[in-house]
Design an enzyme around this catalytic site. Structure first.
Site, PDB file in Angstrom:
ATOM      1  N   ASP A 321       0.889  -1.131   0.000  1.00 49.75           N
ATOM      2  CA  ASP A 321       0.000   0.000   0.000  1.00 49.75           C
ATOM      3  C   ASP A 321       0.949   1.207   0.000  1.00 49.75           C
ATOM      4  O   ASP A 321       2.093   1.068   0.383  1.00 49.75           O
ATOM      5  CB  ASP A 321      -0.813  -0.088   1.303  1.00 49.75           C
ATOM      6  N   ASP A 507      -0.986  -0.395   5.883  1.00 49.47           N
ATOM      7  CA  ASP A 507      -1.025   0.243   7.198  1.00 49.47           C
ATOM      8  C   ASP A 507      -2.293  -0.157   7.936  1.00 49.47           C
ATOM      9  O   ASP A 507      -2.560   0.318   9.030  1.00 49.47           O
ATOM     10  CB  ASP A 507      -0.912   1.764   7.085  1.00 49.47           C
ATOM     11  N   ASP A 511      -7.387  -1.764   4.257  1.00 49.24           N
ATOM     12  CA  ASP A 511      -6.942  -2.861   3.415  1.00 49.24           C
ATOM     13  C   ASP A 511      -7.069  -4.250   4.023  1.00 49.24           C
ATOM     14  O   ASP A 511      -6.369  -5.148   3.638  1.00 49.24           O
ATOM     15  CB  ASP A 511      -5.547  -2.661   2.823  1.00 49.24           C
TER      16      ASP A 511
HETATM   17  P1  ADP Z   1      -3.517   4.285  -0.270  1.00 53.19           P
HETATM   18  O1  ADP Z   1      -3.835   3.115  -1.104  1.00 53.19           O
HETATM   19  O2  ADP Z   1      -2.516   5.187  -0.919  1.00 53.19           O
HETATM   20  O3  ADP Z   1      -3.152   3.958   1.127  1.00 53.19           O
HETATM   21  P2  ADP Z   1      -6.323   4.804   0.378  1.00 53.19           P
HETATM   22  O4  ADP Z   1      -6.949   3.677  -0.362  1.00 53.19           O
HETATM   23  O5  ADP Z   1      -6.259   4.689   1.861  1.00 53.19           O
HETATM   24  O6  ADP Z   1      -4.868   5.155  -0.197  1.00 53.19           O
HETATM   25  O7  ADP Z   1      -7.041   6.133   0.013  1.00 53.19           O
HETATM   26  C1  ADP Z   1      -7.150   6.513  -1.353  1.00 53.19           C
HETATM   27  C2  ADP Z   1      -7.492   7.958  -1.522  1.00 53.19           C
HETATM   28  O8  ADP Z   1      -8.784   8.229  -0.964  1.00 53.19           O
HETATM   29  C3  ADP Z   1      -6.553   8.907  -0.814  1.00 53.19           C
HETATM   30  O9  ADP Z   1      -5.428   9.201  -1.615  1.00 53.19           O
HETATM   31  C4  ADP Z   1      -7.444  10.133  -0.622  1.00 53.19           C
HETATM   32  O10 ADP Z   1      -7.485  10.905  -1.782  1.00 53.19           O
HETATM   33  C5  ADP Z   1      -8.814   9.525  -0.410  1.00 53.19           C
HETATM   34  N1  ADP Z   1      -9.093   9.390   1.030  1.00 53.19           N
HETATM   35  C6  ADP Z   1      -9.180   8.274   1.759  1.00 53.19           C
HETATM   36  N2  ADP Z   1      -9.461   8.526   3.054  1.00 53.19           N
HETATM   37  C7  ADP Z   1      -9.545   9.869   3.136  1.00 53.19           C
HETATM   38  C8  ADP Z   1      -9.814  10.782   4.203  1.00 53.19           C
HETATM   39  N3  ADP Z   1     -10.021  10.383   5.451  1.00 53.19           N
HETATM   40  N4  ADP Z   1      -9.823  12.097   3.902  1.00 53.19           N
HETATM   41  C9  ADP Z   1      -9.591  12.514   2.664  1.00 53.19           C
HETATM   42  N5  ADP Z   1      -9.334  11.725   1.639  1.00 53.19           N
HETATM   43  C10 ADP Z   1      -9.325  10.427   1.848  1.00 53.19           C
HETATM   44 MG    MG Z   2      -3.724   3.076   2.975  1.00 60.19          MG
END
Ligand code: ADP
Ligand code: MG
Length: 614
Positions: A321, A507, A511
């Protein structure tokens, strides 16, 4: 009476009692003759072996009698019957001595793991109306104010409200560098406050705090048996009956054909039985895993069971991730671009929504306006963002996918960072920088050296920032703008394409499905959400990626030690069996060999406790 029994149950007591009677019997035997000595031999045997006999009979009643107690009982009683009285008692005594050393070794290794894991203080200093009271940590309710003084361990997960101090988190994370805590920082239970006094508000109950959960995981880990441990169990199940039948044949056939005197044949059969007792094997392999799990835990790596060791030591592909895993969990806001509203309002709306979220983006965003009122009806849409109501306005903060879902038109231009909508209208964008973790490059190089041939990033973030991270780290592949379900599909494809095991490292924030689906799911960071811990096979308490490398090394070394123990125990066993069959060693030597092997194997297993330095 009960107290006497209790005293008698202790191995040294039985040994000394049996040994004194044994010596008396030997002396009587020499001075007076064997008829006079017989009752004393019998007494010696009963004094030393009563508990073993009782257990053997219990085993027979349960129809599960092919264990070492059964073997020792038959051997010692059999030896008495064929007239080898001294031998009969000696076997039992040696067996007890062996048990004693074995139990001691096990106790000591358990104690050393326990001391590694001595991270949970029982009491907390609770502050009530300016007065400190010492309370049972278990009884402190969420939201209480506690005080932690220099040198003390934090008893309950809490957020600092006053004070500033360096923290030693090594008991949880294995990291030796101190970390600074000040107002607003969350400290986990088990962390030691080095200097300064901290006043903090508890955010969890003691039993749900980090230290308690770490201990729970480590304790439960011993129930998930590794393949090697199951192998030993099934091995003894086939092995013991075979040995018993062989012993019977050895007792009957040579005398039936007149090759040996019946008493000699029976004696050889009995020693063969004693020799074949698989106790060294049965104890040494679980000990190795026990050591590996404990040693890893002391460096902040929590395996959920011995069954993780084998897949993690054969990793071929690692899927990461991005946010919070390859990049620092702490992001920094580097640009605020309001559209039609003021910068202050954009910050306030965003901060209102992000206060309740534990996504890596959230802490930086909620700091934009610490005084913002918390939003109502907050909904977190995994992989997209958050929605909620601030005052009369419905607000959404998240990525382009969220905006599409809310039916918001996004103007042309960059869409990295988070986009904000108010009542269905786009009101601005906040961009954030995420720094690649400083040790990420080193960790990836080390993983490649350990045989990982394919590395992949699956991220919900926008293409630009994901590509940047992939290129900087030399990661083979990356996929961006993924929803959690897209990550799952990609992971399945990677698993089907890979010959070898696939790890997913995340993290733990949204996921869980991937953590559960991968051959090895590794949740990094702190001991975060329940669902992630549930889904993962291992939890790494530090956010340093080098811990991943250490996890693989510890697994490999533990497996190697377990295998050494198996080979060593079976090897010596075979050797002694052959020697006994040809009457080259006596029964007591055989018992001794088995005990020796068990103790050496336990000592060898203790090597697994020592963590490799990296
Ligand atoms: P990654 O795979 O990089 O860990 P996530 O799947 O957790 O990312 O989240 C994907 C996207 O969704 C983030 O890049 C953000 O744009 C948006 N996002 C997720 N959670 C939040 C939040 N709490 N506040 C704002 N944006 C969020
Ligand atoms: Mg993440």
């Amino acid at each position: 009476m009960k107290r006497l029994l209790h005293i008698y149950e202790r191995e040294p007591v039985r040994i000394v009692l049996g040994l004194s009677l044994f010596v008396a019997a030997l002396v009587t035997d020499g001075l007076v003759g064997d008829n006079a000595a017989l009752p004393i031999y019998l007494l010696a045997l009963i004094a030393s072996g009563a508990l073993v006999f009782i257990d053997a009979v219990r085993g027979i009643l349960r129809l599960d009698f092919l264990d070492e107690k059964f073997l020792m009982s038959i051997a010692s009683v059999g030896a008495m019957i064929i007239g080898e009285r001294a031998e009969g008692v000696a076997v039992m005594l040696f067996y007890l001595v062996g048990e004693y050393f074995e139990h001691r070794a096990v106790r000591r290794s358990r104690a050393s793991i326990k001391s590694l894991m001595d991270i949970r203080p029982d009491t907390a200093r609770v502050l009530l109306d300016g007065v400190e009271y010492e309370r049972d940590a278990e009884e402190v309710s969420v939201g209480s104010i506690i005080v932690i003084r220099p040198g003390e361990r934090c008893p309950i997960d809490a957020v600092v409200i006053e004070g500033r101090a360096e923290l030693d988190t090594s008991a949880l994370t294995g990291e030796s560098l101190p970390r600074t805590a000040e107002a607003g920082s969350e400290i986990q239970s088990g962390t030691v406050v080095l200097d300064g006094v901290l006043t903090a508000r508890t955010v969890r109950l003691a039993e749900e705090s980090a230290a308690a959960r770490v201990l729970e995981l480590v304790e439960n880990a011993q129930e998930h048996k590794s393949r090697e441990e199951s192998f030993i169990t099934s091995f003894s199940r086939v092995y013991t009956p075979i040995v018993t039948v062989l012993a019977l044949l050895m007792a009957i056939l040579p005398s039936a054909f007149g090759w040996l005197r019946p008493a000699d044949a029976v004696y050889r059969a009995l020693s063969f039985l004693v020799v074949s007792c698989p106790c060294a094997l049965v104890i040494s392999v679980p000990m190795a895993f026990f050591g590996g799990i404990g040693g890893a835990a002391s460096t902040g790596i929590l395996y959920k069971g011995g069954n993780v060791f084998s897949p993690i030591s054969r990793l071929k592909a690692v899927v990461f991730d991005k946010t919070g895993t390859l990049t620092e969990a702490e992001l920094r806001v580097d640009g605020i671009y309001p559209e039609g509203i003021s910068e202050g309002e954009l910050s306030r709306l965003t901060a209102s929504l992000e206060q309740g979220s534990n996504h890596p983006l959230a802490s930086a965003l909620s700091r934009l306006d610490p005084s913002a009122p918390p939003a109502r009806d907050i909904r977190e849409l995994s992989g997209r963002g958050v929605t909620g109501t601030v005052g009369e306005d419905s607000v959404g903060v998240g990525n382009a996918a969220l905006m599409r879902e809310l039916g918001v038109n996004i103007p042309e231009g960059p869409t990295d960072g988070v986009l904000v909508a108010k009542n269905g209208v786009y009101v601005g964008r906040i961009s954030l920088t995420d720094n690649i973790k400083s040790e990420a490059g080193e960790a990836l190089t080390a993983l490649r050296a350990l045989g990982v041939t394919r590395t992949v990033i699956l991220s919900g973030d926008s293409e630009g920032s994901v590509r940047g991270v992939a290129e900087a780290l030399g990661v083979n592949e990356h996929h961006s703008s993924l929803l959690p379900e897209d990550k799952y599909r990609h992971l399945e494809k990677i698993i089907s394409e890979t010959d070898g095991t696939v790890a997913f490292v995340g993290d733990g924030i949204n996921d869980s499905p991937c953590l559960a689906r991968a051959d090895v799911g590794i949740a990094m960071g702190e001991i975060g959400s329940d669902s992630a811990i549930e889904a993962a096979d291992a939890v790494i308490m530090t956010d340093r990626l080098t811990a991943l490398v250490r996890a693989v090394k510890i697994a490999r070394r533990t497996l190697a030690i377990a295998k050494e123990n198996i080979v060593f125990a079976i090897g010596i066993k075979l050797l002694v069996i052959v020697l006994a069959a040809f009457n080259l060693v006596g029964m007591w030597a055989a018992v001794f060999a088995d005990v020796g092997v068990a103790v050496l194997a336990i000592l060898n297993s203790m090597r697994a406790l020592r963590a490799p330095s990296n």
